[in-house]
Design an enzyme around this catalytic site. Sequence first.
Site, PDB file in Angstrom:
ATOM      1  N   GLN A 240       0.823  -1.201   0.000  1.00 56.18           N
ATOM      2  CA  GLN A 240       0.000   0.000   0.000  1.00 56.18           C
ATOM      3  C   GLN A 240       0.864   1.261   0.000  1.00 56.18           C
ATOM      4  OE1 GLN A 240      -3.243  -2.032   2.888  1.00 56.18           O
ATOM      5  NE2 GLN A 240      -3.691   0.115   2.527  1.00 56.18           N
ATOM      6  N   ARG A 387      -9.579  -0.402   7.137  1.00 51.89           N
ATOM      7  CA  ARG A 387     -10.473   0.541   6.483  1.00 51.89           C
ATOM      8  C   ARG A 387     -10.830   1.712   7.402  1.00 51.89           C
ATOM      9  NH1 ARG A 387     -14.417  -1.137   1.846  1.00 51.89           N
ATOM     10  NH2 ARG A 387     -14.962   0.904   1.057  1.00 51.89           N
ATOM     11  N   CYS A 388      -9.800   2.271   8.027  1.00 52.62           N
ATOM     12  CA  CYS A 388     -10.029   3.482   8.814  1.00 52.62           C
ATOM     13  C   CYS A 388      -8.696   4.176   8.958  1.00 52.62           C
ATOM     14  CB  CYS A 388     -10.599   3.166  10.190  1.00 52.62           C
ATOM     15  SG  CYS A 388      -9.458   2.395  11.328  1.00 52.62           S
ATOM     16  N   GLU A 763     -13.253   5.266   4.067  1.00 53.13           N
ATOM     17  CA  GLU A 763     -13.223   4.595   5.355  1.00 53.13           C
ATOM     18  C   GLU A 763     -14.383   4.976   6.261  1.00 53.13           C
ATOM     19  OE1 GLU A 763      -9.205   5.651   6.262  1.00 53.13           O
ATOM     20  OE2 GLU A 763      -8.468   3.948   5.121  1.00 53.13           O
TER      21      GLU A 763
END
Lengths: 809, 287
Positions: A240, A387-388, A763
């Site tokens: 990522q 996802r945050c 997110e």
Amino acid sequence: MNEQTLTPEQRAANLKGMGSSRKRVEDVRFTQGKGNYVDDIKLDGMLFGDFVRSPYAHARVVSINTEEAMKVPGVVAVLTAEDLAPLGLHWMPTLAGDKQMVLADGKVLFQGQEVAFVVAEDRYAAADAAELVEVDYEELPVVVDPFEALKSDVVLREDTVDENGNATEGAHGPRNHPNHIFTWEQGEKEATEAVLSEADVVAEEMVYYHRTHPCPLETCGSVASMDKVTGKLTLWGTFQAPHAIRTVVSLISGIAEHNIRVISPDIGGGFGNKVGAYAGYVCSVVASIVTGKPVKWVEDRMENLMSTAFARDYWMKGKIAATKDGKITGLWCHTTADHGGFDACADPTKFPAGFMNICTGSYDIPTAYLAVEGVYTNKAPGGVAYRCSFRVTEAAYFIERMIEVLAIKLNMDAAELRRINFIKKDQFPYQSALGWEYDSGDYHTAWDKALESVGYDKLRVEQAQQIEDFKAGKTRKLMGIGLTHFTEIVGAGPVKNCDILGLGMFDSCEIRIHPTGSAIARLGTISQGQGHATTFAQIIASEIGLPADDITLEEGDTDTAPYGLGTYGSRSTPVAGAATAMAARKIRAKAQMIAAYLLEVHDDDVEWDIDRFAVKGAPERFKTMKEIAFAAYNQAIPGLEPGLEAVSYYDPPNMTYPFGAYICVLDIDVDTGEADIRSFYALDDCGTRINPMIIEGQVHGGLTEALAIAMGQEIAYDEMGNVKTGTLMDFFIPTAWETPNYITDHTTTPSPHHPIGAKGVGESPNVGGVPCFSNAVHDAFRPFGLTQTHMPHDHWRIWKTANDLGLHG
Amino acid sequence: MIPAGFEYHRPSDIASAVSILQEHGDEARVIAGGHSLIPMMKLRMADMGHLIDLQDIDALKGISLMGDTVTIGAMVTQHELITSATLANAVPIIKEAALLIADPQVRYVGTVGGNVANGDPGNDMPGLMQCLNASYELSGPDGTRTVAAREFYEAAYFTARDDEEILTRIHIPVPAAGTGYAYEKQKRKIGDYATAASAVMLRVVDGVCAEASIAMTNLADTPVFAEAASAALYGRALDDAAIGDAVSAAIEATDPVADNRGPVEFKKHVASVILRRAIDRAASRAS
């Protein structure tokens, strides 16, 4: 069609710029199976690596015998820590200032830990040989409970004690126990305790956000290829943050950074799982250096769930103080954070508990105190932002549960309690008690719109009737109404306080306009499904007036893309999106000079008009961006260099603060513990909206992950440290069947400091969705005396709640 | 998740398959849809030198109705069970149950023979076949024999089938006209095994239960054929008292184990709830 005859609206529409629900350009290849993922990479002579992993959660490694494994035809090498030690690669730095074993160095600290790396000519030979590596383990006492770990005589990490057995200093300050990693304090402890002691009302609860896992569709993997002739290492991987990986590989391997090329090809979902560095990456690199051949490593699903980064696992003890009419006066939180065997959290260096100090949420809370205590246990390392943004989901879950708990204590409606405590529109920019400056927001408008959209008052009337019916024996169903108003903090971040391993968290974009008026843009980020190639082209299209369809986007190749810190924490749009707009504006500034020259007027006498510069007061005299691009390359313009390109490195002045109002209605079958999601309404305010269709898709995906986490998904361990949920049979991933229909909505409150006002959205639905589903379950049982229970709300836990409340007769 | 090496065989008739089994003994396994066996091989929990693929054996395919008996070939897929008009008319509970197995992709490949032969207590078909009083045809070196589904299951993964036998066909007596039926299953998600499942067939004549058959799934190490529960309904009006007695008797016969779905107490409670629902629905369909 002749450009002169098009209306301004038609010209703008042709660009498919910001605000257009342009179809995702990525989907052509993804929906046809033509993506190019790490495991699709095939190189001549490529070898395959496979791990021998520990079956034990805590054990001493007495010996490793590789003799039989080496006899398997096709096996080239079996690496152990002993082989990596001379290179200094048997341990690697983590993103959190700790270090982690690449291969077991004398002991193992969690089930599934990497012990040896078998390299063979094919995957089958590697797997056969891995079975034959003989490891002699001496089992040690296992510690899986973080509270127990802080009292235990069992020392997990030998590097946390000095020769006298005392805990040594950690990366984030003193340790009070060998299994203690850090204590991070924010806010005012004494002032908060004073508020609590004097308050009309104090509600107190333990809020546990269980351990789960991002579980992307594609697992982690890498292909390393060391070219011994050129001395260049090429490393493909599920990264990522490819540039950060390049720098880290250079720093730990000693290979000069210009001799390392890192490529993130298509990535099948990341959700934080692919931010950190894994043993497999290091081993593939070492194996390629040793053998001189390309080496591929791809983990399977069980390895992914067992060993690569988990998320959450925060025990959040909270106290919230209020006046008797519901005005919140103070918030206190003490979190015990289970980090597993190594502290491999992905957080900016100065934030060992991420942005957990956003835990005052959407509320104007004058006084607050937060302490987070990190603890080693015999579990897999991680603690990534699933996802945050860093620990924001934990923070949102905490405050949104505490609000509900307070509402119960005050016997107030939880919607009204939120309303009277929201930060007001005119308070922005708002300085929170725990140190953040919220950029913009209009919470009351969003809240009222949400309540009205779902018919909140009517829902409460219906619920009251259903409770009557339940008590009268007419139904065995209970209705729950879940409320959430969340505030996120994303877009890390300003270099002055955000870095990872010393790398500042700016991001970048480089744009080159071609002579015929098309373009290529390269960014320091990397899409994992977010649709960057679609949306970033839209930003450029709106800024410089070339159609998005004529703009190619490239990311993920460190030899070509400008340096950036990658994609996670909803940072792509807030940081790289800003860089994209700024680079485009540099191009437009040069284009203005070219246009003025071509139109034979002064620079200040032309003005921008959608896709062209026109002479002020004479709109029929103009040069389109396409014409300007051709001239930039092919016409000698006095005082200007040929060409039309720009690069921007953007260091954001602040984070962005997206927010949202979510409402879930569900029906619980008290007898079976099943919960049926009746409806889910999600209002998101992500500032300026670039592509509404992509936003909707992101919200649907994030809500479905939130559904999974709240209603069943967990990484569970038994007391021996065995992973109980190591396959998708037990680790809950919702299918289309379990996924409800979502209603999406929005308000638009642009970020005042972002060039295009965008805040990030990917997110938000996970951050807001988890408390919303959970609050709905809690709400169903509120009339029967439930204050707090723990996720995930699977059938058996819901059934147990009902049973404990005496609802089974 | 990489299996160890094996020899692959693909015979085209039952006799050849049996002879390969005979030749290699417990080194060989037959494979039908593979949904149970392949994951076990990938986990290296099932390790065999010889894999005998049955998909080319035509004699193992097809669904037929002869007189009062439906015969289903072992290689018939769950998808074929769902789409068969013959079954929909003669034994509609099979479709109702098959629709609750896994997901469409699994059902295109998963077979009824594999489902009943494997002896996995989580599989739905064994309990259903006990409820329907089906019998299994087994072919081995000594010829063919038939074993009742109610006699077939000995323990988890242990059945009356000998190592050198292949389960080839399932024979099901067609229920009398007007028989009510229901298959109820609670599971955590699509693709999961049952937390509890129950199959109920019953006939009502003149307001009283003239015939009842109840079996339950994933509540013991074999399917649970609850004879006492059936007996509790027989000859009685299907009122609360009778159904309550049947449910109590059925739960008495279960012996679930705690797992990620929940503890024993929970499973027994859920089993009682869904069995009651299944009886109610079957009764509502009886005519």
